[in-house]
Design an enzyme around this catalytic site. Structure first.
Site, PDB file in Angstrom:
ATOM      1  N   HIS A 359       3.714 -11.156  -4.042  1.00 51.56           N
ATOM      2  CA  HIS A 359       3.056 -11.615  -2.822  1.00 51.56           C
ATOM      3  C   HIS A 359       1.610 -11.123  -2.886  1.00 51.56           C
ATOM      4  O   HIS A 359       1.369  -9.944  -3.144  1.00 51.56           O
ATOM      5  CB  HIS A 359       3.713 -11.003  -1.590  1.00 51.56           C
ATOM      6  N   TYR A 551       2.589  -4.623  -3.126  1.00 47.18           N
ATOM      7  CA  TYR A 551       3.464  -3.867  -4.041  1.00 47.18           C
ATOM      8  C   TYR A 551       4.841  -4.510  -4.164  1.00 47.18           C
ATOM      9  O   TYR A 551       5.859  -3.829  -4.141  1.00 47.18           O
ATOM     10  CB  TYR A 551       3.598  -2.399  -3.608  1.00 47.18           C
ATOM     11  N   HIS A 552       4.857  -5.838  -4.366  1.00 46.01           N
ATOM     12  CA  HIS A 552       6.124  -6.565  -4.478  1.00 46.01           C
ATOM     13  C   HIS A 552       6.237  -7.327  -5.798  1.00 46.01           C
ATOM     14  O   HIS A 552       6.653  -8.495  -5.808  1.00 46.01           O
ATOM     15  CB  HIS A 552       6.271  -7.562  -3.322  1.00 46.01           C
ATOM     16  N   PRO A 553       5.906  -6.748  -6.946  1.00 48.43           N
ATOM     17  CA  PRO A 553       6.012  -7.494  -8.206  1.00 48.43           C
ATOM     18  C   PRO A 553       7.470  -7.741  -8.580  1.00 48.43           C
ATOM     19  O   PRO A 553       8.325  -6.867  -8.413  1.00 48.43           O
ATOM     20  CB  PRO A 553       5.331  -6.567  -9.219  1.00 48.43           C
TER      21      PRO A 553
END
Length: 621
Positions: A359, A551-553
């Site tokens: 995101h 921080y959503h890889p």
């Protein structure tokens, strides 16, 4: 002390006026280390040693286990807990980082964890399309290097995603991953402590993972929720019947403290189950795969020594979306062309490291608060709060919250969309400092989140089309990998962001904003001064210049059916072409969920380990 904060001497540039680089900032971090730098687990271990209850190390003997779990993060802690519940199975849990320090338990100190020694501190490669105002045009990608992984350093919001996300996974050929299939596993982990727990259709109350709202919510946070509600969003549970909503989010917390997956799944059993071995500061460097393409163990480094652990049943990789693909590639599982260039013998040619996505959001839209509604405190009051929180048995007050980070909202930028495509998350800020030095300010956010005089609402795209990739570093394959985020590689990702900001700016006309005297500061930021504030061109400039990650890889070990050329694992999370090897973490997501990814990662841990049980029960029949 186990915890070491960010080094301000190295990070702060000369002549900066940021309070995060002031003399007080050095004092503040030293106080944090003194008060919260130790670890509850370390203290328990010390007591056990004094009581003679810890056996001598067996590392010099042959280390043999039934299962080896690599990575004690959001999914890995779940996997290790569930496997070790079978008393005849020996389980090894390896974590590259240290024990979870006490500083992680204080919700308001979440931002002080970024850049510390429990953060892998990864960063993206420059691409000319994003992160343009950041140092070297790189965006930071924090990842937890500690027991609990990123669940120990994140912002703690409990967001599952949308029903459509999981049904889409199933429609892509991933049998067993529809919303109907995964909902029981969300509920299995959950110990919901709020009114949501009364809705047993969507929530669980008997799980191990505490979920609760923080006991402290300030007026600006309530203002945000009220403003979104005025603009038509229902105040509702986004994890229930409809995600289209606004709310003060529940968090992975209980009684004003963070509850990481380490706290929830490992601490309660670590010193009780003799069949569970946990090793910290133990970084896996290679998965052992024999000529028959069977994974049979792991090599890992601990205290400078190289060890080998053997697995009789399976090696399960739960190291996250960066380190899981890295470890697979170091072990010869990955793109043949890339591995051959690095002289790594290829065990299985798979699209490891591809399908990377996240995101994407940005900073730069600022809500200013007048003095009467500012929550900023003096240095003396801040220090006093730190000491008082430490003494509380049941935590309350500002430090028992994560400030405006719990103010969430989900919207559709087009009414015909089947589900929300924008999420709003909110950061705290010091207005004058941010406007003066925005690119530096974003890199050094160390003060508690509930104390601020401005809000940074971030418009986050939930369904990004852009895809990047991850590669091993050719100069040092065991070092930090090369992360090509490729934000805005597909420029149409900017369309919902612009629409989302337009909706956001309309909040200024609500009664909620006016009641507190809040307004959008219209000072153009440095990198975008050539554009008129508030125009579409200005918004696009902000997005490309002050790009930010929530921080959503995900996606680097993609789950998919056999006919999917990009798939790394099958729908039971088994690595294609290598027996005895699974990946169970957020890297398997074929498409990112609509929202924060910690709750889905825990669910993946539960769903994945259920497949492990299914397979091994069959073998015992």
């Amino acid at each position: 002390m186990l915890w070491q904060p960010i080094n301000l001497t190295e990070t702060c540039p000369a002549n900066t006026q940021l309070s995060a680089c002031s003399d007080f900032a050095f004092v503040y971090l030293n106080i944090l280390v003194r008060l919260y730098g130790d670890s509850r687990d370390r203290r328990i271990q010390q007591c056990r040693e004094e009581e003679g209850r810890i056996e001598e190390s067996i590392e010099k003997k042959r280390e043999e286990y039934d299962f080896i779990v690599v990575g004690a993060g959001s999914a890995g802690c779940v996997v290790a807990n569930r496997l070790s519940a079978v008393s005849e199975w020996k389980v090894l849990l390896l974590e590259a980082g240290p024990e979870q320090p006490d500083v992680t338990l204080v919700p308001a100190l979440s931002t002080a964890l970024i850049g510390s020694n429990i953060d892998w501190s990864y960063s993206t490669e420059p691409d000319g399309k994003s992160c343009l105002a950041r140092r070297e045009q790189r965006c930071g990608w924090p990842r937890g290097k500690v027991m609990g992984g990123s669940s120990s350093i994140n912002a703690m919001a409990y967001v599952r995603g949308n029903k459509l996300d999981f049904d889409t996974w199933a429609d892509m050929g991933n049998e067993g991953w529809s919303y109907k299939d995964v909902l029981p596993y969300f509920k299995k982990s959950e110990k919901n402590l709020n009114v949501e727990g009364l809705n047993r259709k969507y929530h669980g109350v008997d799980g191990k993972q505490s979920v609760a709202r923080f006991p402290y919510i300030d007026r600006p946070c309530i203002m945000l929720t009220d403003a979104f509600h005025e603009r038509g969003l229902p105040i509702a549970d986004s994890n229930g019947a409809s995600q289209l909503s606004t709310m003060q989010s529940q968090a992975f917390s209980q009684d004003g403290e963070r509850v990481s997956t380490n706290n929830a799944f490992i601490e309660p059993v670590r010193y009780k189950r003799k069949n569970l071995t946990v090793k910290t500061k133990a970084e896996a460097t290679k998965i052992l795969i024999n000529k028959h393409k069977v994974a049979y163990g792991v090599k890992y480094i601990r205290d400078g020594y190289l060890y080998t652990a053997y697995a009789k049943k399976e090696v399960i990789v739960s190291a996250g979306s960066i380190n899981s693909p890295k470890l697979l590639m170091l072990s010869g599982v990955g793109p043949k062309e890339h591995l051959s260039k690095l002289n790594i013998p290829v065990k299985k040619d798979l699209a490891v490291g591809e399908n990377l996505h996240d995101h994407v959001t940005f900073n730069g839209i600022i809500i200013a608060l007048p003095n009467r509604t500012s929550t900023r405190v003096s240095n003396e009051e801040l220090v006093q709060d730190l000491y008082e929180y430490k003494q509380m048995k049941i935590k309350h007050g500002p430090l028992a919250s994560n400030g405006p980070a719990s103010s969430l909202a989900f919207i559709k930028t087009d009414p015909d969309l089947p589900a929300p495509d924008i999420q709003y998350q909110v950061d705290h800020a010091f207005l004058k400092e941010y406007i003066r030095e925005p690119e530096i300010y974003d890199q050094i956010v160390i003060f508690p989140t509930p104390f601020y005089d401005a809000l940074l609402p971030r418009t986050m795209i939930l369904v990004p089309k852009s895809r990047g990739k991850l590669l091993l570093n050719p100069h040092n394959p065991h070092g930090k990998p090369l992360v090509y985020a490729n934000y805005f590689g597909d420029p149409t990702d900017l369309i919902p962001i612009v629409k989302g900001v337009r909706f956001l700016l309309s909040l200024e006309n609500t009664k909620a904003f006016k009641s507190l005297g809040a307004y959008f500061d219209r000072t153009p930021l440095k990198a975008c001064r050539d554009y008129t504030w508030g125009t579409d061109e200005y918004i696009v400039c902000l997005a490309r210049a002050y790009t930010s990650t929530p921080y959503h890889p995900v996606g680097t070990c993609k789950m998919g059916p056999r006919w999917d050329e990009k798939a790394v694992v099958d729908p039971k999370l088994r690595v294609y072409g290598v027996s005895g090897l699974r990946v169970i973490d957020s890297s398997i997501m074929p498409v990112v969920t609509r929202g924060n990814t910690n709750a889905p990662s825990i669910m993946i841990g539960e769903r994945g380990v259920a497949f492990v049980f299914e397979d091994w029960k069959k073998k015992h029949c």
